[in-house]
Design a protein around this motif. Structure first.
Motif, short mmCIF file in Angstrom:
data_model
loop_
_atom_site.label_atom_id
_atom_site.label_comp_id
_atom_site.label_asym_id
_atom_site.label_seq_id
_atom_site.Cartn_x
_atom_site.Cartn_y
_atom_site.Cartn_z
N PRO A 105 -35.94 -30.87 2.24
CA PRO A 105 -36.19 -32.46 1.80
C PRO A 105 -36.90 -33.23 3.11
O PRO A 105 -36.53 -33.02 4.21
CB PRO A 105 -34.83 -33.04 1.31
CG PRO A 105 -33.82 -31.96 2.03
CD PRO A 105 -34.53 -30.72 2.07
N SER B 98 -29.68 -27.27 -5.42
CA SER B 98 -28.89 -28.34 -5.10
C SER B 98 -29.66 -29.67 -4.64
O SER B 98 -30.82 -29.59 -4.40
CB SER B 98 -27.42 -28.26 -4.05
OG SER B 98 -27.92 -28.50 -2.85
N GLU B 99 -28.93 -30.95 -4.71
CA GLU B 99 -29.50 -32.03 -4.21
C GLU B 99 -29.93 -31.97 -2.34
O GLU B 99 -30.43 -32.70 -1.67
CB GLU B 99 -28.80 -33.30 -4.33
CG GLU B 99 -27.32 -33.49 -3.60
CD GLU B 99 -26.34 -32.54 -4.13
OE1 GLU B 99 -25.41 -32.68 -3.65
OE2 GLU B 99 -26.60 -32.25 -5.26
N GLU B 100 -29.34 -30.88 -1.80
CA GLU B 100 -29.60 -30.63 -0.62
C GLU B 100 -30.91 -29.98 -0.22
O GLU B 100 -31.46 -30.20 0.92
CB GLU B 100 -28.70 -29.56 0.04
CG GLU B 100 -27.37 -29.89 0.49
CD GLU B 100 -26.50 -28.84 0.90
OE1 GLU B 100 -26.89 -27.98 1.82
OE2 GLU B 100 -25.05 -28.74 0.54
N ASP C 86 -35.47 -29.97 -1.59
CA ASP C 86 -36.35 -30.56 -2.38
C ASP C 86 -36.89 -29.54 -3.48
O ASP C 86 -38.25 -29.29 -3.50
CB ASP C 86 -37.29 -30.99 -1.71
CG ASP C 86 -38.46 -31.92 -2.43
OD1 ASP C 86 -38.15 -32.45 -3.40
OD2 ASP C 86 -39.51 -32.33 -1.79
#
Length: 165
Positions: free
Chosen positions: A55, A129-131, A133
């Motif tokens: 990300p 996960s949101e960890e 992108d």
């Protein structure tokens, strides 16, 4: 979202023996304190390699494609436990059989890591996960054709060559 710069990490020698502790921030500030990390290369049964997209909030190599799973070994944690934890956190995968490929020291201008490289074959559901992108499977030819173009992290490119996938 942001990395926890105060997280305590083990300091190791080149063999992986713990010789102290430092924070993530101290390990990534150019001090070159050697700390252990785990990598997992996830292949499907077609031979394609899953890569995660880092990300834009990551301090190191934002927006680049990287090894499917990469994470620090926490203080008091074994390499195998760290690999299982990071794989569950990053991809939602709990049932897999890792194979240790190699270990080596990676050094950049900001950090120095003792990397424990593993691979697995996995055809199940991957839930980034949101960890991350997101992520996707790449053919090895797609990866080879995009090497050196600034798409992948330098660490991934050197590891890809080192492991001769």
């Amino acid at each position: 979202m942001k990395d926890n710069e105060k997280e305590n990490l083990p300091i190791v020698d080149s063999e992986g023996n713990i010789i102290g502790a430092a924070t993530r921030g101290e390990c990534h500030n150019g001090s070159k304190i050697l700390h252990p990390v785990v990598h997992l290369h996830v292949f499907n049964s077609k031979g394609e390699l899953y890569l995660q997209k880092r990300p834009d909030w990551k301090a190191i190599q934002p927006n680049k494609w990287d090894t499917a799973v990469g994470g620090h070994v926490s203080l008091g944690e074994s390499v195998s436990i760290a690999l299982k934890r990071e794989t569950k956190e990053e991809l939602g995968i709990e049932d897999f059989t890792p194979e240790l490929l190699t270990q080596y020291v990676f050094e950049s201008d900001k950090e120095k890591e003792l990397v424990f490289v593993h691979k697995t074959i996995f055809d199940g559901n991957i839930c980034p996960s949101e960890e991350l992108d997101g992520g996707k499977f790449w053919t090895l030819n797609e990866i080879k054709g995009n090497m050196g173009k600034g798409i992948f992290t330098p660490n991934f490119e050197s590891e890809f060559k080192r492991c001769k996938f």
